[in-house]
Design a protein around this motif. Structure first.
Motif, mmCIF file in Angstrom:
data_model
loop_
_atom_site.group_PDB
_atom_site.id
_atom_site.type_symbol
_atom_site.label_atom_id
_atom_site.label_comp_id
_atom_site.label_asym_id
_atom_site.label_seq_id
_atom_site.Cartn_x
_atom_site.Cartn_y
_atom_site.Cartn_z
ATOM 1 N N HIS A 49 2.553 -3.365 -5.415
ATOM 2 C CA HIS A 49 2.061 -3.083 -6.777
ATOM 3 C C HIS A 49 2.992 -3.697 -7.821
ATOM 4 O O HIS A 49 2.552 -4.305 -8.783
ATOM 5 C CB HIS A 49 2.045 -1.562 -7.048
ATOM 6 C CG HIS A 49 1.092 -0.789 -6.190
ATOM 7 N ND1 HIS A 49 -0.241 -1.089 -6.102
ATOM 8 C CD2 HIS A 49 1.283 0.303 -5.404
ATOM 9 C CE1 HIS A 49 -0.828 -0.216 -5.294
ATOM 10 N NE2 HIS A 49 0.070 0.637 -4.854
ATOM 11 N N ASP A 90 -4.801 4.572 -4.676
ATOM 12 C CA ASP A 90 -5.081 3.232 -5.192
ATOM 13 C C ASP A 90 -6.577 2.963 -5.259
ATOM 14 O O ASP A 90 -7.047 2.265 -6.148
ATOM 15 C CB ASP A 90 -4.401 2.188 -4.299
ATOM 16 C CG ASP A 90 -2.889 2.346 -4.320
ATOM 17 O OD1 ASP A 90 -2.361 2.767 -5.358
ATOM 18 O OD2 ASP A 90 -2.245 2.062 -3.294
ATOM 19 N N HIS A 95 4.979 -1.137 0.226
ATOM 20 C CA HIS A 95 3.670 -0.909 -0.415
ATOM 21 C C HIS A 95 3.843 -0.832 -1.942
ATOM 22 O O HIS A 95 3.140 -1.512 -2.687
ATOM 23 C CB HIS A 95 3.077 0.398 0.142
ATOM 24 C CG HIS A 95 1.886 0.924 -0.592
ATOM 25 N ND1 HIS A 95 0.642 1.000 -0.012
ATOM 26 C CD2 HIS A 95 1.739 1.421 -1.852
ATOM 27 C CE1 HIS A 95 -0.212 1.512 -0.886
ATOM 28 N NE2 HIS A 95 0.424 1.787 -1.999
ATOM 29 N N GLU A 96 4.822 -0.030 -2.380
ATOM 30 C CA GLU A 96 5.055 0.104 -3.825
ATOM 31 C C GLU A 96 5.455 -1.241 -4.426
ATOM 32 O O GLU A 96 5.043 -1.576 -5.538
ATOM 33 C CB GLU A 96 6.130 1.152 -4.114
ATOM 34 C CG GLU A 96 5.731 2.581 -3.739
ATOM 35 C CD GLU A 96 4.441 3.039 -4.399
ATOM 36 O OE1 GLU A 96 4.194 2.655 -5.554
ATOM 37 O OE2 GLU A 96 3.662 3.758 -3.746
ATOM 38 N N ASN A 145 -5.172 5.424 1.144
ATOM 39 C CA ASN A 145 -5.066 4.850 -0.188
ATOM 40 C C ASN A 145 -6.364 4.252 -0.684
ATOM 41 O O ASN A 145 -6.528 4.022 -1.871
ATOM 42 C CB ASN A 145 -3.956 3.808 -0.237
ATOM 43 C CG ASN A 145 -2.634 4.445 -0.580
ATOM 44 O OD1 ASN A 145 -2.480 4.991 -1.660
ATOM 45 N ND2 ASN A 145 -1.697 4.418 0.341
HETATM 46 ZN ZN ZN Z 1 -0.286 2.391 -3.812
#
Ligand code: ZN
Length: 362
Positions: free
Chosen positions: A62, A159, A58-59, A151
């Motif tokens: 980004h 997010d 997930h990170e 999120n």
């Molecule tokens: Zn995130």
């Protein structure tokens, strides 16, 4: 941030495990070993590692999207409460911020779809999953769905808060968008808090966390917003009183009492900048040494700033060194000003009373 171990590096981003993450793993492993033996312990540890693999991916969603817009991410830190990608900055264009923010949850959507396809799990099966007796794949699927939902709550630091801010910023200025997004985030924080009172104390903690994160985000955005328009020269106090390295501290005390200035650039005989003397150093010298000690012996090093430098970077660098003030010098090394945390704080007050105030000087 030293309580973290680097476990690898992907495309220039270090992956670091916070020490509490290892303690958390050990704690889960030991608890399950005592309750259910080695097989249970291994199963929970494998599950947690897979959950954090999803969090890391997930990170990197980004991070990869950020890189497309020229934003580097030196490190990502994993702790028991989640992953934090330490991106150098957020892209300023709202469309780019939106894409960077949404890229993380989209990775979890992709993982969920893959799990559903590979293990033949339809929406109807998902609704009837009993988490405690579910297979590893089913539990991972649920975790990814929860990560997506959580999120996308439109509150900083989730997010969804950034997605909301970016969408608002497309229709109004970035500054107003941040204030509005922060207010909405704080509204959600209060809802979480009330739900927590009625239902689950963990939600209260989350609510408090979101509330303060939203406020911090607002302040940070206000700072970057106004710092982006300004240079060091716009924010400095011009023509500060200077001291000579050979002068005694008693002269510095006179200068301190004669003006509101608290930090003094120090020059050598050839008028080169050799350091900075602040109030605390003078007082310590008076208390522990003697008023006749030369300024050059008690001053600290300085790294002069140029008036044309962007304010945001210069200020972060100065604060990063733990300094409250820094000398500003022209190209020839002559002192032309002093950048102080106090002055920047006053500018922030003006900015918050009147967003978009023209600070620029000539
Ligand atoms: Zn995130």
């Amino acid at each position: 941030m030293n309580w973290a171990l680097t476990i690898g590096r992907i495309a220039g981003t270090r992956i670091r495990l916070h020490i509490t993450f290892l303690l958390f793993l050990a704690w889960i492993g030991i608890a399950d070993y005592l309750a259910g033996g080695p097989a249970a312990a291994i199963e929970s540890i494998v599950f947690i590692l897979l959950v954090f693999l999803c969090v890391t991916l997930h990170e990197f969603g980004h991070i990869a999207m950020g890189r497309r817009f020229g934003v580097n991410t030196p490190q990502v830190i994993l702790s028991p409460i989640g992953g934090i990608a330490a991106m150098e900055r957020m892209p300023e264009k709202p469309r780019q911020e939106l894409l960077v923010a949404i890229a993380g949850p989209l990775v979890n959507v992709a993982i969920a779809l893959v799990l559903m396809a590979v293990f033949g799990l339809g929406l109807r099966q998902i609704a009837s999953i009993d988490f405690d007796n579910a297979t590893l794949a089913e539990r991972l699927l649920i975790v990814n769905l929860v990560l997506i939902a959580f999120n996308l709550v439109p509150a900083f630091p989730m997010d969804g808060g950034r997605v909301l801010r970016a969408m608002l910023a497309m229709n109004m200025g970035a500054a107003r968008a941040t204030v509005l997004a922060a207010r909405i985030g704080q509204g959600f924080a209060m809802v979480f808090f009330v739900l927590g009172l009625l239902w689950n104390p963990m939600l209260m903690v989350v609510g408090v966390f979101i509330y303060f994160a939203a406020g911090a985000e607002e302040q940070q955005a206000a700072f970057t917003g106004f710092a982006a328009r300004l240079t060091v020269g716009d924010a400095m106090e011009p023509s500060p009183v200077v001291l000579q390295a050979v002068q005694p501290v008693s002269t510095a005390i006179d200068a301190l009492l004669a003006s509101p200035q608290k930090e003094f650039p120090v020059l050598d005989a050839a008028s080169h900048i050799v350091g900075l003397l602040d109030r605390d150093q003078m007082i310590l010298c008076l208390r522990d040494r003697d008023a006749g000690v030369p300024v050059g012996e008690v001053m600290r090093d300085c790294e002069p700033l140029l008036p044309g430098e962007p304010l945001g970077e210069a200020y972060s660098r100065m604060r990063g060194r733990g300094a409250n003030a820094e000398v500003v010098a022209d190209g020839a090394g002559r002192v032309i000003g002093l950048l102080t945390a106090e002055n920047v704080a006053e500018m922030m007050m003006v900015e918050s009373a009147r967003p978009g105030w023209r600070f620029r000087r000539n």
